[in-house]
Every structure is written in C-alpha cells, then in structure tokens.
Design an enzyme around this catalytic site. Structure first.
Site, PDB file in Angstrom:
ATOM      1  N   ARG A  56      -2.219 -13.661  22.533  1.00  0.00           N
ATOM      2  CA  ARG A  56      -3.591 -13.536  23.646  1.00  0.00           C
ATOM      3  C   ARG A  56      -3.795 -14.900  23.523  1.00  0.00           C
ATOM      4  O   ARG A  56      -4.849 -15.893  24.675  1.00  0.00           O
ATOM      5  CB  ARG A  56      -4.836 -13.275  22.768  1.00  0.00           C
ATOM      6  CG  ARG A  56      -4.957 -11.493  22.427  1.00  0.00           C
ATOM      7  CD  ARG A  56      -6.089 -11.206  22.964  1.00  0.00           C
ATOM      8  NE  ARG A  56      -6.359  -9.697  23.132  1.00  0.00           N
ATOM      9  CZ  ARG A  56      -6.444  -9.235  21.628  1.00  0.00           C
ATOM     10  NH1 ARG A  56      -6.275  -9.695  21.113  1.00  0.00           N
ATOM     11  NH2 ARG A  56      -6.400  -7.574  21.662  1.00  0.00           N
ATOM     12  N   ASP A 192       7.027   2.934   8.114  1.00  0.00           N
ATOM     13  CA  ASP A 192       6.355   3.248   6.538  1.00  0.00           C
ATOM     14  C   ASP A 192       6.602   2.070   5.743  1.00  0.00           C
ATOM     15  O   ASP A 192       7.838   1.693   4.740  1.00  0.00           O
ATOM     16  CB  ASP A 192       6.479   4.031   6.768  1.00  0.00           C
ATOM     17  CG  ASP A 192       5.789   5.091   5.106  1.00  0.00           C
ATOM     18  OD1 ASP A 192       5.769   4.222   4.215  1.00  0.00           O
ATOM     19  OD2 ASP A 192       4.137   5.776   5.240  1.00  0.00           O
ATOM     20  N   HIS A 193       6.134   1.346   5.506  1.00  0.00           N
ATOM     21  CA  HIS A 193       6.281   0.119   4.541  1.00  0.00           C
ATOM     22  C   HIS A 193       6.895   0.066   3.083  1.00  0.00           C
ATOM     23  O   HIS A 193       7.227  -0.293   2.234  1.00  0.00           O
ATOM     24  CB  HIS A 193       5.408  -1.343   4.314  1.00  0.00           C
ATOM     25  CG  HIS A 193       4.362  -0.965   3.677  1.00  0.00           C
ATOM     26  ND1 HIS A 193       2.660   0.026   3.899  1.00  0.00           N
ATOM     27  CD2 HIS A 193       3.859  -1.256   1.897  1.00  0.00           C
ATOM     28  CE1 HIS A 193       2.012   0.038   3.113  1.00  0.00           C
ATOM     29  NE2 HIS A 193       3.135  -0.799   1.445  1.00  0.00           N
ATOM     30  N   HIS A 255       2.829   7.097   3.568  1.00  0.00           N
ATOM     31  CA  HIS A 255       3.489   6.900   2.182  1.00  0.00           C
ATOM     32  C   HIS A 255       3.693   8.060   1.355  1.00  0.00           C
ATOM     33  O   HIS A 255       4.468   8.146   0.540  1.00  0.00           O
ATOM     34  CB  HIS A 255       2.179   5.633   1.416  1.00  0.00           C
ATOM     35  CG  HIS A 255       1.669   4.854   2.310  1.00  0.00           C
ATOM     36  ND1 HIS A 255       2.692   4.119   3.320  1.00  0.00           N
ATOM     37  CD2 HIS A 255       0.686   3.975   2.501  1.00  0.00           C
ATOM     38  CE1 HIS A 255       2.461   2.830   3.643  1.00  0.00           C
ATOM     39  NE2 HIS A 255       0.690   3.046   2.945  1.00  0.00           N
TER      40      HIS A 255
HETATM   41  C1  BG6 Z   1      -1.805   0.150   2.652  1.00  0.00           C
HETATM   42  C2  BG6 Z   1      -2.930   0.683   3.133  1.00  0.00           C
HETATM   43  O1  BG6 Z   1      -0.890   1.164   4.201  1.00  0.00           O
HETATM   44  O2  BG6 Z   1      -1.096   0.573   2.643  1.00  0.00           O
HETATM   45  C3  BG6 Z   1      -3.218  -0.013   2.326  1.00  0.00           C
HETATM   46  O3  BG6 Z   1      -3.383   0.856   4.356  1.00  0.00           O
HETATM   47  C4  BG6 Z   1      -3.108   0.078   1.069  1.00  0.00           C
HETATM   48  O4  BG6 Z   1      -5.308   0.373   1.757  1.00  0.00           O
HETATM   49  C5  BG6 Z   1      -1.457  -0.181   0.963  1.00  0.00           C
HETATM   50  O5  BG6 Z   1      -3.290  -1.193   0.465  1.00  0.00           O
HETATM   51  C6  BG6 Z   1      -1.109  -0.433  -0.506  1.00  0.00           C
HETATM   52  O6  BG6 Z   1       0.205  -1.360   0.026  1.00  0.00           O
HETATM   53  P1  BG6 Z   1       1.370  -1.731  -1.281  1.00  0.00           P
HETATM   54  O7  BG6 Z   1       2.709  -2.147  -1.494  1.00  0.00           O
HETATM   55  O8  BG6 Z   1       0.594  -2.439  -1.950  1.00  0.00           O
HETATM   56  O9  BG6 Z   1       1.484  -0.358  -2.294  1.00  0.00           O
END
Ligand code: BG6
Length: 507
Positions: A56, A192-193, A255
C-alpha cells in the site's frame, strides 16, 4: 543443477518472477527476503529471476531496495555476503497500490511486462500473498479479472497463500470454492509452515527409507501416539488475532493435522505430490469426527493464568494486550482422536497444544505395546517401560528410541535407556528460515509440501464438532492452568483415564 548448503544436488528453479503482495509486511522482511537470499547463496534461483514487491505504500524501486537491504542486515540467518545480496538487490522492483484498486493491478501488469523484458523471466509468475487472510480471495479475483493468472504458451502462473484458510469448515470451503473458480488446484500453493521443517519432512524418510519401522507401524505393535506442541510464549503482541482465533483453530486443523497425516498415512505409490497428498487426505478422512457427547469426554480446553516460566513472569492471558478481560478463548487444547482404518483402529492419537507452557517442546511420541508377560522375577510387567520412539520436531531436533536394559549389578533390574540421534550432532546446524524449501518447491512446481483443498477441509471437518460444542458452552473455569505448567488437570485426566500419561511431563 546446484548444490545446496547441505551438499545435496538440487535442480535450480527455472526463469520466473515473484510478485510479493504485502511487501512492506513482517513475513516479507523476516522470512521471505532472507529465504530468497539463502536460495541465491545456494544458487537455487535462475539467472532469469526478479521480484516485484506490491504494497500500500508509495515507494520507488530504489527505496524498496534500500529498505530490503536494511532488513536483511537484521534478519539474514547467517550474516550478509555483499555479492550475494547485490545479485538479489538488482532484481528487486516495487509497485504501490491498494489491493482493491483496479488501476493498481494495471500498473502491476505493466511492471510485470517491463521486468519480464529486462530479466527474461519467461512469463512465469508466482504471486505470493503475504497479506491478511481476508485479502486472499479479493486479490486473486482481481488478478483473474485482469487475466493475470491465465496460463498459456507454456508460461505458468501460481498463487501462494498461508494459513489460516478460513475460520471453520464453511468459510474454508467458501474460500476454496471461490479460488477454484478462477484457478486450477495445480496453481494453488497453500503453505503450512510446519511442512517447511526438516524434522517434519523427515517423518516420511524415517518411515519409508528404512525397512525396520514400517512392519511395526500399526495397531499390532503401537499402543498409542502422542503429539505435543508446547510453547513457552504467551500471545506476544498478537492478542487481537489470537483472542478471535484460539488454540484450536490456530494449531489443530492445520499444523497438528499435518503431523498426524504424515505419521499415520499409508505408503504412497510414489513421491509425486498427489500420490502423497491422496494418502494424507485419506487418513484425515478416516479420523472420526466426535459426537457432542464425545467432545465433552475427549476434548479439553484451557486458558492460562499468571505464572512464571523460567525467570519470566507472565500475566493472566486476559490481561494481555488486545485480549478481552473476560475472554473465553482457549490457549490450550488436548484431544483424543481415533483413526478408523485397518492400520490404526483402537490406537488412540492424543494431542495437546498450548501457549505459556512449562517447556518449548514439539514432539511426536509413538509408544509401543509392552511385552506380553514379565519374564524377570523381580520385575512385574508394569515396571517395564514400554518402548518409545520420540520424533523431536523442535527444539533439539532429533529422534530417539527407548528400550529396556539390564542395570549392571548382581540383581536383575531393568532400566530404560535411549538410542539417540540429534540433527545438530550429525549434520551440524544449518540456520534457515524454514521458507527456502517451500519457495523453491513453488518455483519448480512441486506441490508435495502444500496443502490441497480437500486436506484443508478434512482438517476443519475433524475439529468442527469441538468448535460447535465449545462455542455453545462457554468455558466456566478459565483461567484453569498457570503459565509455566503443563496445562489443566483435565488434560492429565484424559490420559490417566486410559491408564496412560503424557510423555516427559515432570510435574
Ligand atoms: C503459527 C501460530 O501458525 O504457528 C502461532 O499462529 C504459533 O500461534 C506458531 O506460535 C508456532 O510455530 P513454530 O514454528 O514456532 O512451532
């Protein structure tokens, strides 16, 4: 071909342009630019590569480059090599505009053409939506109206979005339906990280690159599985988001379901994206949604009150910034799930996730059955610890397997010992953002580590009854665990009722 920092040979991505929506946001500066920088260092990007930031603000290319240079100094995972940075910096461009403004998309399209001509990116564009979830669909629809997601003449167009995908089954479905009106599933990369984590990717390797585990990976030998995602942090300035979301939505359909699906899936017929995702999807569909009565017995919620973690004092969750002072939002969830299929029938999967817990610990524990009877006179069967396989996702990434051993001495006493593998000891520590692999996969078009629409919906379907019951019956005992503990008593009771206990929980 190029060699990444682990020494493996990996194909560098082909020509492409990355358009980063949300280029002035946190994800861009903390993760995406540092991840791109690492990919440049590993020579995993094509010469014909460029980035257009879209946000933006009204900023010139030069200002955007300066800004990113300042950020990389702060967020690079391993110092900044000027030559590597210069390579990337010379490929950074910027377009300013509002996400709803048609004119901005026209400017973006013109810029894409200009940058494409200069860097020969071949018409391939990855649109990365590093923006709040309410903008996912509006941005994609605008891109579609402008014809910017159309794939023709061998050029590809892809879109990356990151969780949350909806707030429940209905909104997740609505988002999928809307995206799929203008994109093909093969163009959508849902991140999904957790799937960017080495230890999570290693679950498949552990199971299927070894001959000895798969034969015992079933109801005949496994007593139960436990998954813990414990964080020591509270809501860390994200009170507004978190209080609307809660631990269940935040962690479980996404997750945790990724972890469950990888632990429980059947061997895929190949490692192609859809072969793996078909099996993940199948196993999630086999998780039985709870009835409302079961929710009351098999799902536990908690909210933390003030307490101490290490030498840090946390206030009540309800006193956190932008959290309702009477909040009924859960910061802890424990659940017992059953997978109704041939392999896992009667093997419970227990899971728990929580904020402000005693220790940071993400682990998967596969507990095997005890031996059928006690052979050793002084030892009853209950004195023999069952074998446990622990996949430590974080911290201290590794895998350990416990077994009974004779304690040296004149009498026959049995103690539990561990065979231990630690990533850091074996492979050294490689610092990365967790986004390198995911970005690279999106550039090369490998969707294995990205969630398909049906997987997202399967995750929401599993938690839907719990969301329903919990929203109908507000919790009356919050706060019910102290920051720095292992969660509410009811979570322990969920296990003790079944004659089990949570792994490594030193109360
Ligand atoms: C995120 C959540 O997707 O994952 C957070 O929104 C959480 O609340 C985080 O802290 C945890 O990720 P990681 O990689 O630290 O286990």
């Amino acid at each position: 071909m190029a060699t990444d920092r682990s020494g493996s040979t990996v194909a560098a991505a082909g020509p492409c342009l990355l358009v980063l929506f949300g280029a002035s946001g946190d994800l861009t500066k903390r993760k995406l630019i540092p991840a791109l920088y690492n990919l440049v260092g590993d020579r995993l990007l094509a010469e014909e590569f460029a980035v257009i930031g879209f946000a933006r603000r009204d900023t010139s290319d030069a200002d955007f480059r300066d800004q990113m240079r300042r950020n990389i100094s702060e967020y690079a995972t391993d110092g900044v090599d000027e030559r590597t940075w210069a390579w990337l910096q010379s490929r950074l461009y910027f377009v300013g505009g509002e996400f709803h403004d048609d004119e901005a998309y026209k400017r973006l399209e013109a810029k894409i053409k200009e940058v494409e001509d200069q860097h020969h990116t071949g018409g391939n564009v990855l649109f990365y939506l590093a923006v709040a979830p309410e903008f996912f669909d509006p941005i994609v629809q605008k891109l579609a109206v402008q014809g910017m997601v159309k794939q023709n003449d061998g050029r590809w167009r892809r879109v990356v979005i990151e969780k949350p995908f909806g707030r429940d089954l209905a909104t997740a479905k609505a988002l999928n339906d809307s995206l799929l009106k203008v994109l093909d599933e093969s163009q959508i990369y849902r991140i999904d990280h957790y799937l960017g984590k080495e230890t999570v990717q290693n679950i498949l390797v552990f199971r299927f690159a070894n001959g000895i585990f798969e034969p015992i990976w079933n109801r005949r030998y496994v007593d139960h599985v436990q998954i813990t995602v414990a964080e020591t942090v509270g809501v860390e300035g994200r009170g507004g988001y978190y209080d609307e979301t809660g631990a269940l939505r935040d962690m479980v359909p996404n997750h945790i379901m990724q972890l469950i699906s990888l632990v429980a899936l059947e061997p895929p017929i190949s490692f192609h994206a859809d072969a793996v995702r078909d099996e993940q999807s199948k196993v999630l569909r086999a998780v039985q949604p709870m009835t409302p009565e079961e929710v009351l017995q098999k799902a536990v919620r908690g909210q933390y009150g003030a307490g101490t973690i290490g030498n840090r004092r946390l206030p009540d969750y309800r006193q956190e910034d932008r959290v309702d002072s009477l909040s009924k939002t859960e910061t802890f969830v424990a659940m017992k799930l059953e997978i109704d299929n041939w392999r896992w029938k009667d093997v419970p999967f227990y899971l728990r996730v929580g904020k402000a817990m005693a220790q940071r610990d993400t682990e998967i524990v596969v507990q095997f059955r005890r031996p059928p009877f006690a052979l050793f006179r002084e030892t009853t069967i209950n004195d023999i610890d069952p074998n446990e396989l622990v996949i430590q996702v974080q911290p201290d990434e590794g895998i350990s397997l416990s077994f009974g051993a004779k304690i040296p001495g004149a009498t026959m006493r049995i103690g539990s010992v561990d065979m231990d593998f630690k990533y850091s000891e074996h492979f050294g520590t490689e610092v990365a953002t967790g986004y390198e692999r995911l970005l690279h996969d999106a550039f090369v078009g490998d969707q294995t580590l990205f969630q398909r629409a049906d997987m997202v919906e399967a995750g929401w379907r599993i938690v839907a009854p719990v969301l329903d019951v919990w929203s109908a019956l507000a919790a009356r005992d919050f706060p019910n665990y102290a920051a720095g503990s292992w969660g509410p008593k009811a979570a322990d009771e969920l296990m003790t009722r079944d004659g089990r206990r949570w792994h490594r929980q030193d109360r």
